[in-house]
Design an enzyme around this catalytic site. Structure first.
Site, PDB file in Angstrom:
ATOM      1  N   GLU A  61      77.118  59.363  62.105  1.00 15.18           N
ATOM      2  CA  GLU A  61      78.080  58.261  61.994  1.00 15.18           C
ATOM      3  C   GLU A  61      78.616  57.869  63.368  1.00 15.18           C
ATOM      4  O   GLU A  61      78.700  56.695  63.724  1.00 15.18           O
ATOM      5  CB  GLU A  61      79.270  58.661  61.110  1.00 15.18           C
ATOM      6  CG  GLU A  61      78.910  59.036  59.688  1.00 15.18           C
ATOM      7  CD  GLU A  61      78.573  60.517  59.509  1.00 15.18           C
ATOM      8  OE1 GLU A  61      77.896  61.109  60.374  1.00 15.18           O
ATOM      9  OE2 GLU A  61      78.988  61.084  58.484  1.00 15.18           O
ATOM     10  N   CYS A 100      84.540  62.159  62.364  1.00 16.79           N
ATOM     11  CA  CYS A 100      83.960  60.832  62.130  1.00 16.79           C
ATOM     12  C   CYS A 100      84.937  59.920  61.383  1.00 16.79           C
ATOM     13  O   CYS A 100      85.021  58.729  61.661  1.00 16.79           O
ATOM     14  CB  CYS A 100      82.644  60.951  61.373  1.00 16.79           C
ATOM     15  SG  CYS A 100      81.325  61.641  62.397  1.00 16.79           S
TER      16      CYS A 100
HETATM   17  N1  THU Z   1      76.705  65.974  60.402  1.00 18.03           N
HETATM   18  C1  THU Z   1      76.608  64.618  60.512  1.00 18.03           C
HETATM   19  O1  THU Z   1      75.791  64.092  61.274  1.00 18.03           O
HETATM   20  N2  THU Z   1      77.449  63.862  59.762  1.00 18.03           N
HETATM   21  C2  THU Z   1      78.323  64.358  58.838  1.00 18.03           C
HETATM   22  O2  THU Z   1      79.005  63.581  58.213  1.00 18.03           O
HETATM   23  C3  THU Z   1      78.412  65.788  58.620  1.00 18.03           C
HETATM   24  C4  THU Z   1      77.663  66.651  59.551  1.00 18.03           C
HETATM   25  C5  THU Z   1      75.765  66.801  61.165  1.00 18.03           C
HETATM   26  C6  THU Z   1      76.321  67.569  62.321  1.00 18.03           C
HETATM   27  C7  THU Z   1      75.328  68.690  62.448  1.00 18.03           C
HETATM   28  O3  THU Z   1      74.230  68.249  63.223  1.00 18.03           O
HETATM   29  C8  THU Z   1      74.837  68.923  61.037  1.00 18.03           C
HETATM   30  O4  THU Z   1      75.180  67.764  60.309  1.00 18.03           O
HETATM   31  C9  THU Z   1      75.442  70.153  60.364  1.00 18.03           C
HETATM   32  O5  THU Z   1      76.819  70.145  60.466  1.00 18.03           O
END
Ligand code: THU
Length: 146
Positions: A61, A100
């Site tokens: 995000e 985020c």
């Molecule tokens: N992550 C995201 O990209 N967006 C989210 O809303 C939750 C978590 C990613 C961060 C990390 O690379 C992986 O998911 C595990 O936490």
């Protein structure tokens, strides 16, 4: 853009899914893709990008938001988010993390900004930012003090 047309919802979900292939996740193997719609109809994409030092990891995000803001875009209507563990073989609803949500709060109107969490083009939930981030602290809280 109060109510998103179904065709736009599908397009956003499909675009978010396409980002999963770029997701860089050697540590968690948890893939996330996002597509961010501007008020004038442009779409910015994002994937999560992990790091050996862990904390520099950027969520999908925020990747999408920072790409957009770095190009001068500040007006956002909606974001679609998809994600799941690579070995699960299917997507689960992936809600945005607190950091985020705070970034969304900086650039989006809580009552209207739309967050689409999708498992597939046909299975999705729709929220407003204020539902996922009630009483969020944002630029308005500082207006009287600037
Ligand atoms: N992550 C995201 O990209 N967006 C989210 O809303 C939750 C978590 C990613 C961060 C990390 O690379 C992986 O998911 C595990 O936490």
């Amino acid at each position: 853009m109060q109510n998103l047309e179904k065709s736009m919802i599908s397009k956003l979900i499909e675009t978010a899914m396409e980002q999963l292939k770029f997701s860089y996740t050697p540590y968690s193997n948890f893939k996330v893709g996002a597509s961010l719609l501007t008020k004038n109809g442009q779409i910015y994409t994002g994937c999560n990008i992990e790091n050996a030092a862990y904390t520099p990891t950027n969520c999908a995000e925020r990747t999408a938001f920072f790409k957009a803001v770095s190009e001068g875009e500040h007006n956002f209507a909606a974001i679609a988010i998809v994600g799941g563990a690579e070995d699960a073989g299917q997507l689960d609803y992936c809600a945005p993390c607190g950091v985020c949500r705070q970034v969304m709060m900086e650039f989006c109107e809580p009552a209207t900004f739309t967050i689409i969490l999708a498992k597939s083009e046909h299975e999705y939930c729709i929220y407003k930012l204020e539902e996922l981030f009630p009483m969020g602290f944002g630029p308005k809280n500082l207006e009287e003090n600037i």
